[in-house]
Design a protein around this motif. Structure first.
Motif, PDB file in Angstrom:
ATOM      1  N   ARG A  63      -5.864  11.602   9.063  1.00 27.31           N
ATOM      2  CA  ARG A  63      -6.744  10.275   9.008  1.00 27.31           C
ATOM      3  C   ARG A  63      -4.801   9.172   7.925  1.00 27.31           C
ATOM      4  N   ARG A  64      -4.223   9.559   8.679  1.00 32.42           N
ATOM      5  CA  ARG A  64      -2.725   8.631   8.500  1.00 32.42           C
ATOM      6  C   ARG A  64      -2.262   7.224   8.763  1.00 32.42           C
ATOM      7  N   THR A  65      -3.280   6.874   9.289  1.00 33.45           N
ATOM      8  CA  THR A  65      -3.027   5.589   9.513  1.00 33.45           C
ATOM      9  C   THR A  65      -4.742   5.098   9.491  1.00 33.45           C
ATOM     10  N   PHE A  66      -3.888   3.330   9.732  1.00 35.79           N
ATOM     11  CA  PHE A  66      -5.421   2.416  10.129  1.00 35.79           C
ATOM     12  C   PHE A  66      -5.281   1.131  10.714  1.00 35.79           C
ATOM     13  N   PRO A  67      -6.291   1.081  11.439  1.00 43.25           N
ATOM     14  CA  PRO A  67      -6.278   0.294  12.881  1.00 43.25           C
ATOM     15  C   PRO A  67      -5.020  -0.866  12.066  1.00 43.25           C
ATOM     16  N   GLN A  68      -4.200  -1.049  13.963  1.00 38.97           N
ATOM     17  CA  GLN A  68      -2.814  -1.351  13.650  1.00 38.97           C
ATOM     18  C   GLN A  68      -2.295  -1.446  12.542  1.00 38.97           C
ATOM     19  N   GLY A  69      -1.902  -0.496  11.787  1.00 42.61           N
ATOM     20  CA  GLY A  69      -1.266   0.116  11.273  1.00 42.61           C
ATOM     21  C   GLY A  69      -1.358  -0.834   9.838  1.00 42.61           C
ATOM     22  N   GLN A  70      -2.445  -1.730   9.053  1.00 43.22           N
ATOM     23  CA  GLN A  70      -2.520  -2.077   7.855  1.00 43.22           C
ATOM     24  C   GLN A  70      -3.695  -1.223   7.138  1.00 43.22           C
ATOM     25  N   ALA A  71      -2.699  -1.480   6.065  1.00 44.36           N
ATOM     26  CA  ALA A  71      -3.197  -0.873   4.330  1.00 44.36           C
ATOM     27  C   ALA A  71      -4.066  -0.933   4.231  1.00 44.36           C
ATOM     28  N   PRO A  72      -5.138  -0.082   3.875  1.00 48.15           N
ATOM     29  CA  PRO A  72      -6.368  -0.099   2.580  1.00 48.15           C
ATOM     30  C   PRO A  72      -5.995  -0.942   1.848  1.00 48.15           C
ATOM     31  N   GLN A  73      -7.108  -2.416   1.818  1.00 46.85           N
ATOM     32  CA  GLN A  73      -6.703  -3.149   0.437  1.00 46.85           C
ATOM     33  C   GLN A  73      -7.768  -3.304  -0.558  1.00 46.85           C
ATOM     34  N   LYS A  74      -8.035  -3.305  -1.478  1.00 48.98           N
ATOM     35  CA  LYS A  74      -8.969  -3.363  -2.489  1.00 48.98           C
ATOM     36  C   LYS A  74     -10.656  -2.221  -2.329  1.00 48.98           C
ATOM     37  N   GLU A  75     -11.716  -2.927  -1.611  1.00 53.83           N
ATOM     38  CA  GLU A  75     -12.854  -1.999  -1.821  1.00 53.83           C
ATOM     39  C   GLU A  75     -12.451  -0.731  -0.948  1.00 53.83           C
ATOM     40  N   GLU A  76     -11.654  -1.422   0.490  1.00 50.34           N
ATOM     41  CA  GLU A  76     -11.419  -0.107   0.778  1.00 50.34           C
ATOM     42  C   GLU A  76     -10.282   0.596   0.885  1.00 50.34           C
ATOM     43  N   TRP A  77     -10.000   0.521  -0.240  1.00 51.80           N
ATOM     44  CA  TRP A  77      -9.017   1.253  -1.220  1.00 51.80           C
ATOM     45  C   TRP A  77     -10.201   2.482  -1.446  1.00 51.80           C
ATOM     46  N   PHE A  78     -10.590   2.450  -2.220  1.00 54.45           N
ATOM     47  CA  PHE A  78     -11.197   3.444  -2.726  1.00 54.45           C
ATOM     48  C   PHE A  78     -11.709   3.845  -2.032  1.00 54.45           C
ATOM     49  N   LYS A  79     -12.487   3.659  -0.659  1.00 50.43           N
ATOM     50  CA  LYS A  79     -12.725   4.557  -0.096  1.00 50.43           C
ATOM     51  C   LYS A  79     -11.981   5.386   1.004  1.00 50.43           C
ATOM     52  N   TYR A  80     -10.797   5.494   1.281  1.00 49.99           N
ATOM     53  CA  TYR A  80      -9.388   5.787   1.761  1.00 49.99           C
ATOM     54  C   TYR A  80      -9.346   7.004   0.435  1.00 49.99           C
ATOM     55  N   TRP A  81      -9.246   6.319  -0.762  1.00 55.00           N
ATOM     56  CA  TRP A  81      -8.729   7.363  -1.856  1.00 55.00           C
ATOM     57  C   TRP A  81      -9.567   8.716  -2.166  1.00 55.00           C
ATOM     58  N   LEU A  82     -11.024   8.263  -1.786  1.00 49.14           N
ATOM     59  CA  LEU A  82     -11.580   8.943  -2.147  1.00 49.14           C
ATOM     60  C   LEU A  82     -12.310  10.785  -1.168  1.00 49.14           C
TER      61      LEU A  82
END
Length: 329
Positions: free
Chosen positions: A195-214
């Motif tokens: 899970r090394r990338t995100f759609p359009q290369g956009q880093a997860p921000q705020k609440e979405e970062w929490f899900k990525y971190w989990l």
């Protein structure tokens, strides 16, 4: 000098080879309202003389030199001397590449009061001052849309490095690697690889970062990280005198920040460098690093069940602990 909004703490011990470069990278910042608290652990190589010479010309630089029990103890003493609203922790051999980094952080904090931490990527620097290749950029995958072949190439390269360390590395290094392989938290490594990338290369921000971190357990890149002081103090445990533990406070911060629901913002810039120097923590304390990382990941596994399996509602808060949002994942 205006009241500093950003306080940088810099813990040093015999960093004469690097400290002037670090300080000059801070002085090159376009944003002027900062202070640099340097906590020297009674260096014997001339570090104090270099800092004193620079401080004599710049009152924003403040030096204290006294024995300490290690980086955690010294950082705690340095933070206690800060007066700024926001904290950055920089090592005496690291520095900043983006001269507008401080200004970017302040701009985000002022525009979005729900954000408690701003961070970016860093580039690894060789001991001789050379910036290493793009492969040595922390979390470069956040802003590069990798194709399947890129992921496979990365995995093959990683497997090769691990195999080499198992064959040629020290006994301590082999022991650490084997513990990682057979740990029940190895799932985080697998998730990170796939899970090394995100759609359009956009880093997860705020609440979405929490899900990525989990899913990955990935901490923030620490060197350019700027965090509200009251949030930092809420997330870092007090140092226990006599323990001489080095790393626990760092992993505690990353866990507590996310678990408590604070929100972060990633800026797609190379904010600074981290120097790959002889005697770094990976060389000095590999077993302590492995222990603290394993405990950190085990704690996240419990949260994964709570929020990703049982789908409990997560409450997110701002830097003053006021509720911002509620999300289920």
């Amino acid at each position: 000098m205006n009241q500093p909004r950003i306080s940088l703490t810099c813990v040093v011990l015999n960093e004469a080879k690097y400290i002037e470069t670090t300080i000059k990278s801070i002085q090159a910042q376009s944003y002027p309202d900062w202070e640099l608290i340097i906590m020297d652990g009674a260096s014997t190589d001339g570090t104090q003389d270099i800092v004193s010479r620079l401080a004599a010309k710049d009152p924003r630089i403040k030096l204290t030199s006294e024995p300490d029990e290690g980086p955690w103890d010294a950082t705690e003493k340095a933070v206690a001397k800060t007066t700024g609203e926001f904290i950055m922790i920089v090592a005496g051999q690291d520095g900043f590449l983006d001269n507008d980094w401080f200004a970017r952080c302040i701009n985000i904090f002022d525009q979005d009061p729900t954000v408690s931490l701003v961070w970016a990527s860093t580039r690894e620097m060789a001991d001789d001052g050379r910036l290493l290749s793009d492969d040595h950029v922390t979390y470069s995958h956040l802003t590069n849309s990798e194709k399947t072949k890129d992921v496979v190439r990365h995995i093959i390269a990683k497997v090769w490095l691990v195999a080499r360390d198992l064959v040629m590395g020290s006994s301590v290094r082999r022991k650490v690697l084997l513990r990682k392989f057979f740990s029940r938290t190895a799932v985080f490594k697998l998730n990170f690889f796939f899970r090394r990338t995100f759609p359009q290369g956009q880093a997860p921000q705020k609440e979405e970062w929490f899900k990525y971190w989990l899913n990955t357990g990935i901490p923030f890149s620490e060197q350019p990280m700027c965090v509200a002081k009251e949030v930092y103090l809420d997330c870092v445990a007090k140092y226990s005198k006599g323990s001489r533990v080095i790393m626990d406070h760092i992993m505690d911060f990353h866990y507590n920040f996310n678990a408590k629901g604070y929100l972060s913002h990633y800026v797609p810039t190379l904010a600074g460098w981290g120097r790959n120097h002889p005697g770094n923590s990976g060389d000095r304390i590999p077993e302590e690093l492995q222990r603290t990382t394993e405990l950190y990941l085990q704690r996240i596994m419990k949260l994964r069940k709570k929020y990703l399996t049982d789908h409990e509602e997560m409450i997110f808060i701002d830097r003053h602990k006021k509720e911002v949002s509620r999300r289920s994942f």
